[in-house]
Design an enzyme around this catalytic site. Structure first.
Site, PDB file in Angstrom:
ATOM      1  N   ILE A 222      48.846   5.801  50.603  1.00 48.24           N
ATOM      2  CA  ILE A 222      48.940   4.538  51.023  1.00 48.24           C
ATOM      3  C   ILE A 222      50.611   4.464  50.666  1.00 48.24           C
ATOM      4  O   ILE A 222      51.207   3.493  52.045  1.00 48.24           O
ATOM      5  CB  ILE A 222      49.227   4.111  48.960  1.00 48.24           C
ATOM      6  CG1 ILE A 222      48.348   4.044  48.869  1.00 48.24           C
ATOM      7  CG2 ILE A 222      49.853   2.728  48.775  1.00 48.24           C
ATOM      8  CD1 ILE A 222      47.772   4.054  46.893  1.00 48.24           C
TER       9      ILE A 222
ATOM     10  N   SER B 206      58.719  13.576  48.609  1.00 46.99           N
ATOM     11  CA  SER B 206      57.840  13.769  48.173  1.00 46.99           C
ATOM     12  C   SER B 206      57.646  15.437  47.513  1.00 46.99           C
ATOM     13  O   SER B 206      59.481  15.917  48.126  1.00 46.99           O
ATOM     14  CB  SER B 206      56.642  13.780  49.248  1.00 46.99           C
ATOM     15  OG  SER B 206      56.871  14.946  50.238  1.00 46.99           O
TER      16      SER B 206
ATOM     17  N   ARG C 298      52.791   3.047  39.259  1.00 45.98           N
ATOM     18  CA  ARG C 298      52.563   2.821  38.042  1.00 45.98           C
ATOM     19  C   ARG C 298      53.757   2.888  36.884  1.00 45.98           C
ATOM     20  O   ARG C 298      54.584   3.251  37.364  1.00 45.98           O
ATOM     21  CB  ARG C 298      51.717   4.019  37.178  1.00 45.98           C
ATOM     22  CG  ARG C 298      50.405   4.527  37.419  1.00 45.98           C
ATOM     23  CD  ARG C 298      49.191   2.980  36.622  1.00 45.98           C
ATOM     24  NE  ARG C 298      47.599   3.751  37.441  1.00 45.98           N
ATOM     25  CZ  ARG C 298      47.030   2.699  38.927  1.00 45.98           C
ATOM     26  NH1 ARG C 298      48.060   2.032  38.849  1.00 45.98           N
ATOM     27  NH2 ARG C 298      46.039   3.064  38.731  1.00 45.98           N
TER      28      ARG C 298
ATOM     29  N   ASP D 227      54.190  -4.381  41.004  1.00 50.31           N
ATOM     30  CA  ASP D 227      52.955  -5.141  40.347  1.00 50.31           C
ATOM     31  C   ASP D 227      52.273  -4.426  38.902  1.00 50.31           C
ATOM     32  O   ASP D 227      51.698  -4.666  38.851  1.00 50.31           O
ATOM     33  CB  ASP D 227      51.768  -4.555  41.502  1.00 50.31           C
ATOM     34  CG  ASP D 227      50.830  -4.932  42.016  1.00 50.31           C
ATOM     35  OD1 ASP D 227      49.806  -4.265  41.446  1.00 50.31           O
ATOM     36  OD2 ASP D 227      50.692  -6.371  41.098  1.00 50.31           O
TER      37      ASP D 227
ATOM     38  N   GLU E  72      51.438  -2.604  30.127  1.00 51.21           N
ATOM     39  CA  GLU E  72      50.698  -3.878  30.361  1.00 51.21           C
ATOM     40  C   GLU E  72      49.764  -4.776  29.959  1.00 51.21           C
ATOM     41  O   GLU E  72      48.999  -3.218  29.168  1.00 51.21           O
ATOM     42  CB  GLU E  72      49.648  -4.020  31.956  1.00 51.21           C
ATOM     43  CG  GLU E  72      50.429  -3.453  33.793  1.00 51.21           C
ATOM     44  CD  GLU E  72      50.173  -2.677  34.827  1.00 51.21           C
ATOM     45  OE1 GLU E  72      48.869  -3.436  34.613  1.00 51.21           O
ATOM     46  OE2 GLU E  72      50.362  -2.144  35.246  1.00 51.21           O
TER      47      GLU E  72
ATOM     48  N   HIS F 113      49.024  -6.934  38.692  1.00 46.55           N
ATOM     49  CA  HIS F 113      48.513  -6.027  39.035  1.00 46.55           C
ATOM     50  C   HIS F 113      47.752  -6.325  39.711  1.00 46.55           C
ATOM     51  O   HIS F 113      45.625  -6.030  39.182  1.00 46.55           O
ATOM     52  CB  HIS F 113      47.904  -5.291  37.739  1.00 46.55           C
ATOM     53  CG  HIS F 113      47.605  -3.352  38.753  1.00 46.55           C
ATOM     54  ND1 HIS F 113      47.467  -2.380  36.887  1.00 46.55           N
ATOM     55  CD2 HIS F 113      47.508  -2.709  39.161  1.00 46.55           C
ATOM     56  CE1 HIS F 113      47.808  -1.126  38.242  1.00 46.55           C
ATOM     57  NE2 HIS F 113      46.912  -1.417  38.738  1.00 46.55           N
TER      58      HIS F 113
END
Lengths: 316, 313
Positions: free
Chosen positions: B155, B174, B232, B256, B261, B279
């Site tokens: 992604i 990373s 997340r 998002d 949630e 989401h």
């Protein structure tokens, strides 16, 4: 007695309607002597004018400026300038060149993502507190793989194409003339482009020929799942027809930054979630106006030193 | 095949539900008035669990299903699945990588554009009739802004590729520097945040990456910086995010995902420099169908003793 320093700055008319101001005008004063009234005695000798926003340049305007040789536009579109009359009088015209291209292209892509992925509608949904009650939000449409038809492959259309290719879209276009340097398939008319596209992005100039270039026939050809994005001029689209198509579900959606009678927007569109509405903002960033300022100064300097203009207006 | 019990944890996709119903003995956990009872009642026939980003097979559920053989997640993120427990018990785990990469990356760019160019806010401006009274203000150009990516996986790379088409310089953080990429690497998230204007969370959620975007990172990103979270909710310290935005220490955010949630901090509802999505990262008709087919394909392969399509464990 002190002698006055000679002012070598060339004279330039800033031609503007009362409600329109030229951004960053004070930066021009270093290079040019400015005035802003057609009634001024300097009108008879001025060689160049800066046209602010959509301020019209008509036969009447030009009659007041017998020495004029250059019109410097401050927008990409020049539909408010009588180009035929300028050509007849041997007056060169420049537009904003590339100053806005990236911003407008960004905005076209933004509107398309918003329509397909329902960004504004989903944001409304969350802010209204409905998510905990209503659960899953309706699914959107994938951008990748969509066939995008660009109406007008000028500097803006070119930047739109470049961006959308990175999302996995395929691009085709229609322009007044085929562009030998463009690698995308060309369609000689917008109807054929629409038949072969899932999305139409309108970024061409408004002229007599392109008025309502997006009409009932093109909308029908685009189809029930089709999406139309307009970052050109409102009058490029037959707005009444578009509203009908949207209200009746005969087209998939629309992202509109411009309208036929701004700031009026057809009320029927307010109730639709597959439509994104924007108040003519595609260029509205400080970066655009900085870039515009540089283009205006560059064009004027080139003119006054007999060099080639930076962004002479060329019809695509 | 009909005697194979499959437990679906929450509603996630009508097509998937219908297909599972056709092929297996489908138990829908969300319809049970008493969940623990329901599980006990059917535990002996349940051999597969289907979850998603919102619900997964945790240790408790795994322990309650002695005949569990496979967990198939309708998502790429598997933070809600106890992977260690699955490994321990020889339970297979599959997810849905690759098929949703493009949609999620598209959404990340969509959020960046929407925040910087105030897309949702200006749509509200038109719909409320305010345009008749005056023009909307200037917004900020997106093209050319430096984009920092946390996690340069599938992604993250897809986000980078798209942002590059807008002439955005790319940098990343990373766990280890990647040798096969030309993008600039920063060894810490704070350094990354100090050197970019738009920060995107695109890494998996693990114990290490919990709250990877904390107060320090947000301060480093700054009053002109924008945070985009397509990972997340727990990647970001949410209360800190709210105060950073409200106090103007952070320039904007496109979200998002959220820590709890579907609850979203109400303080964000009044902010015009924030875009809030429910989401929908992989939420397109096309992609959800492909994801569902992948779940079905993995289950089928398992029960036919064939190699799994997208195994994680």
């Amino acid at each position: 007695m002190a002698t006055e320093v000679e002012d070598h700055r060339p004279l330039v008319l800033v031609h503007h309607l009362a409600s329109f101001k030229l951004p960053l005008q004070d930066r021009l004063i270093t290079h040019f002597r400015l005035f802003d009234s057609l009634a001024s005695p300097e009108a008879s000798s001025v060689l160049a004018l800066i046209c602010v926003g959509p301020t019209p340049v008509t036969v009447d305007t030009l009659d007041h400026l017998p020495s004029l040789r250059l019109v410097v536009g401050s927008s990409a579109g020049l539909d408010h300038v009588d180009l035929v009359e300028c050509r007849r009088r041997g007056i060169a015209v420049t537009n904003s060149g590339d100053a806005y291209s990236e911003n407008v292209a960004d905005y076209a892509v933004a509107l398309l993502l918003d329509v397909l992925r329902r960004l504004s509608a989903a944001d409304r949904f969350v802010r209204s507190g409905l998510w905990p009650q209503q659960g899953e939000y309706p699914l959107g449409c994938k951008l990748g793989g969509k066939r995008v038809g660009i109406v007008g492959l000028g500097s803006i259309g070119y930047e739109v194409a470049k961006r959308l290719v990175a999302f996995g879209c395929t691009v085709a276009y229609n322009s007044r003339n085929k562009k030998p340097s463009a690698l995308y398939p060309y369609y000689a008319n917008v109807h054929d482009l629409a038949v072969n596209s899932d999305v139409l992005i309108v970024c061409c100039a408004l002229t007599n020929e392109t008025h309502h270039i997006i009409n009932k026939d093109v909308l029908t050809a685009l189809g029930r799942e089709g999406v139309i994005i307009n970052v050109g001029r409102g009058a490029l689209v037959d707005e009444k027809e578009l509203v009908q198509f949207l209200v009746q579900g005969e087209i998939g959606g629309a992202g509109l930054d411009v309208f036929e009678n701004e700031p009026n927007v057809p009320k029927e569109l307010f109730a639709l979630d597959n439509v994104v509405l924007s108040p003519h903002l595609a260029v509205s960033t400080p970066e655009s106006f900085e870039a515009l300022n540089e283009v205006i100064i560059a064009n004027l300097k080139a003119f006054f030193s007999n060099k080639p203009l930076l962004s002479p207006f060329q019809q695509e | 095949m009909e005697s194979i019990g499959v437990l679906m944890l929450i509603p996630m996709n009508t097509y998937l539900e219908q297909e599972l119903q056709k092929r297996y003995n489908l138990f829908k956990l969300w319809t049970a008035p008493q969940k623990p009872q329901f599980i006990k009642e059917h535990a002996n026939s349940i051999r597969a669990v289907v979850g998603n980003a919102g619900a997964g097979a945790d240790a408790e559920l795994i322990e309650a299903l002695p005949r569990l053989e496979i967990v198939s997640s309708f998502s790429v993120g598997v933070d809600k699945i106890d992977l260690a427990k699955c490994r321990e018990k020889g339970i297979r785990v599959t997810n849905t990588p690759d098929v949703l990469t493009e949609d999620v990356a598209d959404l990340a760019i969509g959020l960046m554009l929407a925040v910087l160019r105030r897309l949702c806010e200006s749509d509200r401006y038109v719909r409320s009739g305010k345009w008749k009274k005056g023009d909307y203000k200037l917004t900020t150009k997106f093209s050319g802004k430096t984009v920092g990516i946390i996690g340069l996986g599938r992604i993250g790379m897809a986000v980078a590729k798209r942002a590059e088409a807008f002439n955005c310089p790319i940098c990343y953080y990373s766990r280890t520097e990647k040798s096969d990429t030309k993008y600039k690497y920063y060894p810490s998230v704070v350094e990354l945040a100090s050197n970019c204007q738009i920060l995107v969370v695109a890494c998996p959620l693990t114990e290490e990456t919990q709250h990877i975007v904390n107060r320090e990172v947000m301060n480093a990103l700054g009053p002109k910086g924008v945070l985009i979270n397509i990972g997340r909710g727990p990647h970001v310290d949410e209360p800190e995010l709210v105060s950073a935005l409200v106090e103007g220490r952070l320039g904007g955010a496109g979200l998002d995902v959220y820590e709890h949630e579907p609850e979203v901090p109400e303080e964000l509802f009044g902010l015009e420099n924030v875009v809030l999505l429910p989401h929908v990262g992989s939420g397109t008709v096309e992609t959800r169908k492909v994801m569902a087919d992948l779940v079905l394909g993995n289950l089928e392969a398992h029960f036919l003793n064939k190699p799994l399509l997208t195994p994680l464990v």
